[in-house]
Motif scaffolding. Structure first.
Motif, PDB file in Angstrom:
ATOM      1  N   UNK A  23       0.832  -1.205   0.000  1.00 54.53           N
ATOM      2  CA  UNK A  23       0.000   0.000   0.000  1.00 54.53           C
ATOM      3  C   UNK A  23       0.867   1.254   0.000  1.00 54.53           C
ATOM      4  N   UNK A  24       1.983   1.200   0.754  1.00 51.97           N
ATOM      5  CA  UNK A  24       2.899   2.334   0.767  1.00 51.97           C
ATOM      6  C   UNK A  24       3.489   2.599  -0.602  1.00 51.97           C
ATOM      7  N   UNK A  32       5.895   3.604   7.759  1.00 50.67           N
ATOM      8  CA  UNK A  32       5.487   4.241   9.020  1.00 50.67           C
ATOM      9  C   UNK A  32       4.283   5.167   8.788  1.00 50.67           C
ATOM     10  N   UNK A  33       4.284   5.877   7.654  1.00 51.27           N
ATOM     11  CA  UNK A  33       3.174   6.778   7.346  1.00 51.27           C
ATOM     12  C   UNK A  33       1.890   5.996   7.080  1.00 51.27           C
ATOM     13  N   UNK A  34       2.026   4.849   6.398  1.00 53.34           N
ATOM     14  CA  UNK A  34       0.858   3.998   6.146  1.00 53.34           C
ATOM     15  C   UNK A  34       0.285   3.497   7.465  1.00 53.34           C
ATOM     16  N   UNK A  38      -3.549   4.161   9.008  1.00 55.67           N
ATOM     17  CA  UNK A  38      -4.458   3.067   9.357  1.00 55.67           C
ATOM     18  C   UNK A  38      -4.838   3.172  10.830  1.00 55.67           C
ATOM     19  N   UNK A  39      -3.848   3.449  11.681  1.00 57.21           N
ATOM     20  CA  UNK A  39      -4.115   3.582  13.118  1.00 57.21           C
ATOM     21  C   UNK A  39      -5.101   4.721  13.379  1.00 57.21           C
TER      22      UNK A  39
END
Length: 293
Positions: A23-24, A32-34, A38-39
């Protein structure tokens, strides 16, 4: 809840790819951004959207529900942008219509033609598909109006009658049943059949009727087109059951015998489906009214 469109795109990409890393790459973001996006969605929804494992990620039951809505939201935004661009050029409206083959081949050209002649600043985009696909597109917001075979259930959609058609048997002109005034479906079950794709509503309906008689259709050839079905039947490959409107539009009627089915259930109803009639733009409601008329 206020969802960020970029977060939704990342979530959909992760669900479709089955991987946060993939997905990234798809969204040009670091892992980390993905994970952070999601979080954030999971915090907003109050639910875990993915199960994580060594092989990647998979949607939870809550995630599957969220995925269905996220796809619809993103699609609606895409359509909104397209329609606003059209409005900027002076265009008034766009209606997205999905229809099964029976409606598309048998009735829509005349109906849509009359509507467009009266509404010159409106465009209609038509997608042809199986009835199950039509209902899915309407339910997910990917079509404003759908026309499908009423043999399928359509919960949570508003329904209106469209047209009635009659199922008929078609076969080669020299077939033993070709001269009959009418025929019962049970009389055809010893014959080889030509039919539509297995997901087609009419095909599932005929399989169900054969099963109720303790029989199975002996399907020799399957196709997504009524015209192709009629051609195979005309060539003697087998018999077929199609709507009368499809048989009437076949290009070589002299070589194709058409025999009405005598069964009570041979009357075929087509219906219009929308998510909400009142929520449609005025020009789309006018199209629904025209189709009903």
């Amino acid at each position: 809840m206020h969802f960020d469109l970029a977060d939704l795109k990342v979530f959909v990409a992760a669900a479709e790819q089955g991987s946060l890393t993939a997905a990234g790459r798809h969204c040009h973001l670091a892992l980390a951004a993905v994970s952070k996006r999601i979080a954030r969605l999971e915090a907003q929804t109050g639910s875990a959207l993915f199960t994580r494992g060594k092989q990647g990620v998979a949607t939870t039951p809550a995630g599957a529900v969220f995925l269905r809505h996220a796809r619809a939201w993103l699609y609606d935004i895409q359509v909104l942008n397209a329609e606003l661009q059209e409005h900027a050029r002076g265009f008034r409206g766009l209606v997205r219509l999905a229809a099964n083959t029976n409606a598309m081949q048998g009735f829509l050209p005349e109906c849509i033609g009359e509507y467009l002649a009266r509404n010159r600043q409106v465009d209609v985009r038509i997608e042809e598909g199986l009835s199950v696909e039509v209902l899915r597109r309407v339910a997910e917001g990917r079509a404003d109006i759908g026309i499908y075979a009423a043999t399928l259930e359509a919960p949570r959609l508003e329904l209106f009658p469209f047209r009635n058609d009659r199922l008929v048997a078609v076969m080669a002109a020299d077939h033993a049943h070709a001269g009959a005034a009418e025929i019962r479906f049970e009389q055809l079950l010893d014959e080889d059949f030509v039919g539509l794709d297995g997901e087609a509503a009419i095909q599932a309906f005929l399989e169900e009727k054969a099963s109720a008689l303790g029989r199975r259709l002996q399907l020799r050839v399957g196709s997504r087109s009524f015209d192709a079905v009629c051609r195979f039947a005309q060539c003697g490959v087998g018999v077929a059951v199609v709507p009368r409107s499809a048989a009437q539009r076949f290009g070589e009627p002299g070589r194709l015998a058409v025999v009405p089915l005598a069964d009570d259930w041979a009357e075929r109803r087509l219906q219009i489906a929308v998510r909400s009639y009142e929520a449609l733009p005025a020009y789309a409601r006018q199209l629904v009214d025209a189709l009903r008329g």
